[in-house]
Scaffold this motif. Sequence first.
Motif, mmCIF file in Angstrom:
data_model
loop_
_atom_site.group_PDB
_atom_site.id
_atom_site.type_symbol
_atom_site.label_atom_id
_atom_site.label_comp_id
_atom_site.label_asym_id
_atom_site.label_seq_id
_atom_site.Cartn_x
_atom_site.Cartn_y
_atom_site.Cartn_z
ATOM 1 N N ARG A 119 0.788 -1.232 0.000
ATOM 2 C CA ARG A 119 0.000 0.000 0.000
ATOM 3 C C ARG A 119 0.826 1.290 0.000
ATOM 4 N NH1 ARG A 119 -4.269 -1.635 4.854
ATOM 5 N NH2 ARG A 119 -5.108 -3.518 3.868
ATOM 6 N N MET A 121 2.833 4.533 -0.691
ATOM 7 C CA MET A 121 2.982 5.461 -1.801
ATOM 8 C C MET A 121 4.417 6.003 -1.830
ATOM 9 S SD MET A 121 -0.104 5.582 -3.183
ATOM 10 C CE MET A 121 -0.125 3.820 -2.877
ATOM 11 N N SER A 122 4.752 6.737 -2.865
ATOM 12 C CA SER A 122 6.117 7.266 -2.980
ATOM 13 C C SER A 122 6.477 8.159 -1.796
ATOM 14 C CB SER A 122 6.275 8.038 -4.294
ATOM 15 O OG SER A 122 5.337 9.106 -4.371
ATOM 16 N N HIS A 163 -1.445 2.463 5.772
ATOM 17 C CA HIS A 163 -2.723 3.099 5.414
ATOM 18 C C HIS A 163 -3.918 2.398 6.060
ATOM 19 C CE1 HIS A 163 -1.196 6.135 2.599
ATOM 20 N NE2 HIS A 163 -0.251 5.228 2.340
#
Length: 255
Positions: A119, A121-122, A163
């Motif tokens: 999950r 993100m950058s 998340h």
Amino acid sequence: MMAQTAKITHRLSDTVARQLEQRILEGALKSGDRLPAERELALELGVSRPCLREAIQKLASRGLLYSRQGGGTYIADELTDSLAAPWAQMLQAHPALGDDLLEFRAVLQAQTAEWAATRAMSADLSRLDDALKEAVAAIASLSAEAVATADRDFHQALADAAHNAFSAHMMTVVQRLLQKEILFNLGELISMPVASRMLIDQWTAIVNAVRQTDAAAARQAATTHAGFFRETFNQAQRAQARRETAERRLAASIS
């Protein structure tokens, strides 16, 4: 007309309150953070300042925000304090619960690492990289306080990357409850170069697995790290108990 305007403002303030609440749940706004200036925040959210004030009052009435003397509105600890406070008292009264908490922390770390691998993100990866660099620098400083802070930030960044709002806030609670134990154990570990190297390798393995989106490897790396911490903590406690016993015997023999 005025009644209709007031009704619209009321609905907007509910929407704004939910937006701010979402940021708190996500960890974008953390306990102790100060809200941006009223003019700036109202502009960002695209609402009037009276509407923003009403939204803030709604959240303040629920204990999520508070005003500090000297100005400013801050994020309260309501989501964590309500859980941490009674458990802190229980842990103090029943020290044996500490091992249960370490066991739960291990499960939580493993699950958040697995979720983070699929999950993140950058921005989450960048934060993990920064947290890892902070941890390496802290170990080099040989400061137990700095390493404990870096460890807290690393595991919180990992939990946030999963998340899942509940796991992220539970990690905050667990880290707070284990604050003294983490400081004690890491203080012992950084005095041993081999153990320090192992800590860095374990943190690095977790980050690498998350970056490679390898959920199984991330879970295994987090499990290894948690097991290492738990075992070394128990060993350090036993060593401390032996030192205290020896010191008491010495004091008794002198007197």
